[in-house]
Design a protein around this motif. Sequence first.
Motif, PDB file in Angstrom:
ATOM      1  N   VAL A   1      -2.310  11.278   0.430  1.00 28.29           N
ATOM      2  CA  VAL A   1      -2.392  12.736   0.298  1.00 28.29           C
ATOM      3  C   VAL A   1      -1.290  13.230  -0.652  1.00 28.29           C
ATOM      4  N   GLN A   2      -0.106  12.648  -0.559  1.00 26.63           N
ATOM      5  CA  GLN A   2       0.948  12.958  -1.532  1.00 26.63           C
ATOM      6  C   GLN A   2       0.459  12.717  -2.952  1.00 26.63           C
ATOM      7  N   GLY A   3      -0.225  11.593  -3.155  1.00 32.59           N
ATOM      8  CA  GLY A   3      -0.741  11.274  -4.478  1.00 32.59           C
ATOM      9  C   GLY A   3      -1.780  12.272  -4.954  1.00 32.59           C
ATOM     10  N   ILE A   4      -2.600  12.801  -4.043  1.00 35.21           N
ATOM     11  CA  ILE A   4      -3.580  13.818  -4.418  1.00 35.21           C
ATOM     12  C   ILE A   4      -2.866  15.080  -4.882  1.00 35.21           C
TER      13      ILE A   4
ATOM     14  N   LEU B   1       0.326  20.923  -1.015  1.00 39.32           N
ATOM     15  CA  LEU B   1      -0.192  19.690  -0.431  1.00 39.32           C
ATOM     16  C   LEU B   1       0.854  18.589  -0.427  1.00 39.32           C
ATOM     17  N   PHE B   2       1.621  18.504  -1.507  1.00 41.04           N
ATOM     18  CA  PHE B   2       2.674  17.499  -1.596  1.00 41.04           C
ATOM     19  C   PHE B   2       3.725  17.721  -0.514  1.00 41.04           C
ATOM     20  N   ALA B   3       4.103  18.985  -0.281  1.00 34.57           N
ATOM     21  CA  ALA B   3       5.099  19.287   0.753  1.00 34.57           C
ATOM     22  C   ALA B   3       4.580  18.927   2.140  1.00 34.57           C
ATOM     23  N   ALA B   4       3.330  19.308   2.433  1.00 30.37           N
ATOM     24  CA  ALA B   4       2.771  18.997   3.744  1.00 30.37           C
ATOM     25  C   ALA B   4       2.676  17.483   3.956  1.00 30.37           C
TER      26      ALA B   4
ATOM     27  N   TRP C   1       0.811  -1.211   0.000  1.00 30.87           N
ATOM     28  CA  TRP C   1       0.000   0.000   0.000  1.00 30.87           C
ATOM     29  C   TRP C   1       0.847   1.265   0.000  1.00 30.87           C
ATOM     30  N   VAL C   2       2.021   1.234   0.630  1.00 31.71           N
ATOM     31  CA  VAL C   2       2.906   2.400   0.601  1.00 31.71           C
ATOM     32  C   VAL C   2       3.244   2.768  -0.844  1.00 31.71           C
ATOM     33  N   MET C   3       3.473   1.751  -1.679  1.00 33.05           N
ATOM     34  CA  MET C   3       3.750   1.985  -3.094  1.00 33.05           C
ATOM     35  C   MET C   3       2.470   2.244  -3.882  1.00 33.05           C
ATOM     36  N   ASP C   4       1.446   1.445  -3.597  1.00 26.58           N
ATOM     37  CA  ASP C   4       0.250   1.417  -4.440  1.00 26.58           C
ATOM     38  C   ASP C   4      -0.593   2.679  -4.331  1.00 26.58           C
ATOM     39  N   VAL C   5      -0.762   3.179  -3.125  1.00 28.50           N
ATOM     40  CA  VAL C   5      -1.683   4.293  -2.945  1.00 28.50           C
ATOM     41  C   VAL C   5      -1.161   5.555  -3.632  1.00 28.50           C
ATOM     42  N   TYR C   6       0.158   5.657  -3.795  1.00 31.59           N
ATOM     43  CA  TYR C   6       0.735   6.824  -4.467  1.00 31.59           C
ATOM     44  C   TYR C   6       0.429   6.805  -5.961  1.00 31.59           C
ATOM     45  N   ALA C   7       0.238   5.632  -6.538  1.00 31.41           N
ATOM     46  CA  ALA C   7      -0.181   5.526  -7.938  1.00 31.41           C
ATOM     47  C   ALA C   7      -1.697   5.579  -8.071  1.00 31.41           C
ATOM     48  N   LEU C   8      -2.403   5.042  -7.082  1.00 32.44           N
ATOM     49  CA  LEU C   8      -3.857   4.953  -7.161  1.00 32.44           C
ATOM     50  C   LEU C   8      -4.520   6.326  -7.075  1.00 32.44           C
ATOM     51  N   ALA C   9      -4.021   7.199  -6.212  1.00 32.38           N
ATOM     52  CA  ALA C   9      -4.635   8.525  -6.061  1.00 32.38           C
ATOM     53  C   ALA C   9      -4.577   9.335  -7.358  1.00 32.38           C
ATOM     54  N   PRO C  10      -3.426   9.439  -8.025  1.00 38.07           N
ATOM     55  CA  PRO C  10      -3.432  10.142  -9.314  1.00 38.07           C
ATOM     56  C   PRO C  10      -4.300   9.461 -10.366  1.00 38.07           C
ATOM     57  N   ALA C  11      -4.321   8.127 -10.379  1.00 45.28           N
ATOM     58  CA  ALA C  11      -5.158   7.423 -11.350  1.00 45.28           C
ATOM     59  C   ALA C  11      -6.619   7.826 -11.185  1.00 45.28           C
ATOM     60  N   ALA C  12      -7.057   7.978  -9.944  1.00 43.93           N
ATOM     61  CA  ALA C  12      -8.450   8.310  -9.692  1.00 43.93           C
ATOM     62  C   ALA C  12      -8.765   9.781  -9.936  1.00 43.93           C
TER      63      ALA C  12
END
Length: 511
Positions: free
Chosen positions: A102-105, A79-82, A44-55
């Motif tokens: 949140v990084q992915g968003i 947002l990425f910095a925070a 999930w550490v890897m996956d969620v960073y790709a999933l958020a932009p995909a969505a």
Amino acid sequence: MRKWLPLTAVCLGAFMLLVDVTIVTVALPDMAADMHTGFAGLQWVMDVYALAPAALLLGAGSLADRIGRRRVYLGGLTLFAAASLACGLATGPAALIAFRAVQGIGGAAMFATTMALLSAAYQGRDRGVAFGVWGAVNGAAAAAGPIVGGLLTEHFGWRWIFFINLPVCALAVYVTLRAVAESRDPHARSLDLAGIATFTAGAAAVTYAVIRGGDNGWTSGTTLGLLGLGVAAFAGFVLVELRGSHPMLDLSLFRSHTFVGVMAAGLLLSGAAFSYLMYVSLWLQSVEGMSPVGAGLVLLPMSAAGFVVAAGAGRLLHGVSPGLSIGGGLLLIGVGALLQAWLPAAGDGWPALVPGLLVTGVGVGVATPALAATAMGAVAPARAGMAGGALNTARQLGTALGIAVLGAVFHAGLRSGLGEGGRDLSEPLASGGAGELLAAAPAGGARDSLAALVDAAFASGLRDTFLASAAMGLAGALMAFLLLRRTPRAAAPMIPAPAAPTSAPVPVPRP
């Protein structure tokens, strides 16, 4: 020099985004040990960073067109910095995964605006130069990620792979405020909130079902329920897009077999070429005993080959049928995975992977430059921005689903290699704990036997993973050969981005 400040602002953001994909790969064993997290947590550490932009990519692009691309880009940077600061301070896996989302968003906001900002800032020859530099930065960032991540993890700790983003974000915000002009689309569509919600729910449910399927059982009520929820959400997305007055994705685009072929190729390319790298990194560090820097160097041939080949492929293969370039590249990706599945055996070290990594990198470099141009040529000019966003979404989704699918295959292969007597070891081994297990074993024959068992288990897991990756690459090649038979009509002038070991955005002009 002042005229190149907008390019500098965009490239700083792009560099940071892409470094943060690959920089995490070599830090996973240290994260697992420090956070006491399991295999699913690492996924999930890897996956969620790709999933958020995909969505959120398509929705972020629509928002930027309405309220201003510069404003959305600055919001994404902030947002990425925070989120990076929060990731570095996280005290548990749940918090780390949440802040990676949140990084992915923030990444989605940046992905969706970078090329539009360059298109607004430059014209003519300067635009071609800007796209070329942006593409080179993409390739260099993804190639540098494992090395930078290895150095930071080895000398300062894994948390610094997130803290390093703060000064880069600050500089990017400063340059953007000073040099980037605001731009928006006066005819922008309203936000498709229902489409964003249903697509996000579908992608998240299917990904979670695949990640948990190995533990819960593929026929368990939880797994089947999540898969059913995902299917229902995707069906809802289709209905929303068909009935909405301003859909974020015009489904009539899929009437073109060329567009369908490009979307399938983008999804399968990312899944086949990049999604297994985290499992290779776990093997290199926990079994082979390599340092984070050493593991990063092993992965370098793939990204370097992709970067060099893509830099020339856009020009050398100009006019070649997209079926040949994209399909040929995916075929090489499949062959590269087969080489990695065929060569390694218990006792083999990292050099056995290098030929396959090189072939895969060449395949990525051949296919990537043609993907964006073919997507642009498959649609009317007014739909160019939507087509580019859809391609980026497909590539991000391919990475997210690829990590989940290949993770399930890897874990099952690892358990099979351990045999009935070693099944209890599968979770700590998959989480990077091989070194600790071997250190705790009594010296002598018992430790040697355990080391041989661990080596055989990882060889089994990786072989199955590479075979699954090869199947994805070859399936993508077949679809490309069948669906992309004609050269598309001329698209807007563009310089293809060099390939990189990530589902990086491709340079797409927005209308």
